[in-house]
Design an enzyme around this catalytic site. Sequence first.
Site, short mmCIF file in Angstrom:
data_model
loop_
_atom_site.label_atom_id
_atom_site.label_comp_id
_atom_site.label_asym_id
_atom_site.label_seq_id
_atom_site.Cartn_x
_atom_site.Cartn_y
_atom_site.Cartn_z
CE1 TYR A 11 -7.24 11.30 -10.16
CE2 TYR A 11 -7.90 12.86 -11.86
CZ TYR A 11 -7.14 11.78 -11.45
OH TYR A 11 -6.28 11.17 -12.33
CG ASP B 52 -1.82 1.15 1.38
OD1 ASP B 52 -1.68 2.12 0.61
OD2 ASP B 52 -2.69 1.11 2.27
#
Length: 255
Positions: free
Chosen positions: A163, A58
Amino acid sequence: MDVQGNTFLITGAASGLGAATAERLVAGGGNVVLCDMQEGVKAQAESLGASAVACVGDITSDADMQKAVALAVEQSDGRGLAGVIHCAGVVSVGKLVDREGNPASLEAYSKTVNINLIGTFNIMRLASAAMTKNTPSDDGERGVLINTASIAAFDGQVGQCAYSASKAGVVGMSLPAARELSRHGIRVMAIAPGVFETPMMSEIPDEAAQALAAAVPFPKRLGKPVEFAKMAEQIITNVMLNGDVVRLDGGIRMQ
């Protein structure tokens, strides 16, 4: 910096831009460590042969990325980690206020920024620390960091506050990081792709994807992952590319 004989860490490497970059670098004689949260990264590494190894991790995890960097150093045959091509990230869409007048989810916003921006900072800090130990080239170069931004950093659309902000942060880190790491001979660049044929694009309805492709001035199509890989290779091999962001978008400007 030469690709041949050097070792590169690629995140988001199970598919899309990262997988294409790994294939390109192996074809050029490089060694790669493919890192992704998806178990499929193991099969992707196996398909590339002895020059590739996989690491499931991750990008927001300190421990996982330390392991990924350490694995790359281990695979380098004493030369050290030469470069990182950081492609891991997520796309998110969510309006500040929905049709019923409800506010956006703070948790969703935080998740996007955590993965796309803080995750980028995480790999940058750990990789650059490892690169400072490399023997410099004739140009004094010890390594290169290539991050993935997006044209949404500049031309964000409705619903892309999270985003766009996360990718604008990636853009904003490029120059100060390059200036700071210049004393160590480490370059920092970012690529801002436009609309590309990636698994992320599959989350968009076909009609919307076709409209995006039609909006590209030339070539009038979605970008291909190999075209991103070629740009990454150019950045690796061209030492004068530093502290900047390259729009790789066919000239599209989002509305």
